[in-house]
Enzyme design. Structure first.
Site, PDB file in Angstrom:
ATOM      1  N   SER A  35      -0.208   7.914   5.744  1.00  0.00           N
ATOM      2  CA  SER A  35       0.471   8.985   5.023  1.00  0.00           C
ATOM      3  C   SER A  35       0.975  10.022   6.027  1.00  0.00           C
ATOM      4  O   SER A  35       1.770   9.703   6.901  1.00  0.00           O
ATOM      5  CB  SER A  35      -0.470   9.606   3.981  1.00  0.00           C
ATOM      6  OG  SER A  35       0.234  10.421   3.074  1.00  0.00           O
ATOM      7  N   GLU A  60       6.592   3.089   3.349  1.00  0.00           N
ATOM      8  CA  GLU A  60       5.929   3.259   2.062  1.00  0.00           C
ATOM      9  C   GLU A  60       6.055   4.729   1.675  1.00  0.00           C
ATOM     10  O   GLU A  60       6.374   5.573   2.517  1.00  0.00           O
ATOM     11  CB  GLU A  60       4.455   2.838   2.142  1.00  0.00           C
ATOM     12  CG  GLU A  60       3.589   3.664   3.072  1.00  0.00           C
ATOM     13  CD  GLU A  60       3.059   4.964   2.465  1.00  0.00           C
ATOM     14  OE1 GLU A  60       2.804   4.986   1.237  1.00  0.00           O
ATOM     15  OE2 GLU A  60       2.906   5.952   3.207  1.00  0.00           O
ATOM     16  N   HIS A  89      -0.215   4.022  -0.693  1.00  0.00           N
ATOM     17  CA  HIS A  89      -0.999   4.876  -1.577  1.00  0.00           C
ATOM     18  C   HIS A  89      -1.469   4.176  -2.848  1.00  0.00           C
ATOM     19  O   HIS A  89      -1.975   4.826  -3.766  1.00  0.00           O
ATOM     20  CB  HIS A  89      -0.173   6.110  -1.949  1.00  0.00           C
ATOM     21  CG  HIS A  89       0.042   7.068  -0.809  1.00  0.00           C
ATOM     22  ND1 HIS A  89       0.967   6.839   0.182  1.00  0.00           N
ATOM     23  CD2 HIS A  89      -0.555   8.244  -0.504  1.00  0.00           C
ATOM     24  CE1 HIS A  89       0.945   7.843   1.048  1.00  0.00           C
ATOM     25  NE2 HIS A  89       0.030   8.704   0.659  1.00  0.00           N
TER      26      HIS A  89
END
Length: 301
Positions: free
Chosen positions: A114, A207, A272
């Protein structure tokens, strides 16, 4: 022209010490402790440095405090790996404060995902160190078996081939190149900085979470117009979790890369979502869209 450094993967072994850094947002103490227990159950020792539990607005301490922890962990020869406590935001702010010469001279495995994409990308490009796109510490305590198995195997240097969904292959072909990338929003925010990713000759992984399709479109369009996607040899995407109108995303990606003539695959269980497989970043990978798999072939230290 600057010569690229071929990154080396610094694998871990049982009883190695993993240090905890908090380069981004503040974290929940209970989730943090569960993550520590998870690492210990895998046979690793965990070192929690002073200052890792700091608080400054939404961040886990001031920029200097968070950067100092990272610099100290990399400089400590007794620390063999470093895991980010959580994502959120803040890792980008540390990049100018890190001692990149010291980091390059003391290579060790960094783990996270992330927001920590900013660190992973920079470790690969500036320090020549492979990193692990994998759960953050607070994610480990609630991770499922598939995620934990992938994490445990990969950080010890066991690179398992990942089969891709054959029904999510957008363009066929086979490509070999360094696997780079991570969280799309973070990568886009690095454009125009001294830490802008270099994707030439690489397989790019992307992502994201909570971004509607039109924002995914806007980010990829910006990357293309900025020339950041020039020379990409392949594309593989993870989950686009909680992204409104996600059914549009395959079409958007095809439009962005319509003239590239490269393999493009979607749907890998990374990001996620409920499953977050671990990806060694920075080493050579093979993306075979015709046979729907991703595998690795690079140096292990």
């Amino acid at each position: 022209m600057k010569t690229r450094v071929e990154p080396v993967f610094c694998s871990l072994k049982p009883k190695d010490v993993i240090g905890v850094a908090a380069p981004s947002a503040r974290f929940d103490a209970q989730a943090f402790e569960k993550g520590v227990q998870c690492l210990e159950s895998m046979g690793f020792q965990v070192y929690i440095p002073n200052g890792v539990t700091g608080r400054h607005r939404y961040l886990a301490g001031t920029d200097r405090q968070r950067a100092d922890v990272l610099n100290l962990l990399f400089a400590d020869p007794g620390i063999k790996g470093i895991i980010a406590a959580r994502g959120g935001f803040g890792a980008m702010r540390l990049l100018p404060l890190l001692d990149w010469d010291s980091i390059a001279g003391n290579p060790k495995l960094f783990m996270g995902f992330s927001d920590t994409t900013a660190l992973i990308s920079s470790l690969v490009s500036k320090a020549g160190i492979c990193a692990l796109h994998a759960p953050n510490l607070v994610s480990l305590g609630r991770a499922d078996k598939k995620t934990l198995d992938s994490f445990a195997k990969t950080l010890t240097g066991c690179f398992t081939r990942i089969d891709l969904p054959s029904d999510q292959v957008l363009a066929g072909g086979r490509a070999t190149g360094r696997l780079v990338g991570g969280n799309l929003s973070t990568l886009v925010h690095m454009i125009g900085t001294a830490y802008q990713p270099d994707f030439r000759g690489s397989i790019i992984f992307m992502e994201d979470v909570g971004e509607p399709a039109y924002k995914i479109d806007r980010m990829l369009t910006q990357m293309k117009m900025a020339g950041v996607l020039d020379g990409v040899k392949g594309v593989v995407t993870g989950s686009f979790e909680n992204c409104d109108n996600d059914a549009y995303i395959p079409e958007i990606i095809q439009e962005v890369f319509f003239d590239a003539n490269i393999p493009i695959c979607m749907g890998i269980d990374v990001g996620h979502g409920a499953v977050n497989l671990s990806l060694p970043m920075g080493g050579n990978a093979i993306l075979d869209a015709d046979h729907a798999y991703l595998e690795w072939d690079f140096s292990v230290k």
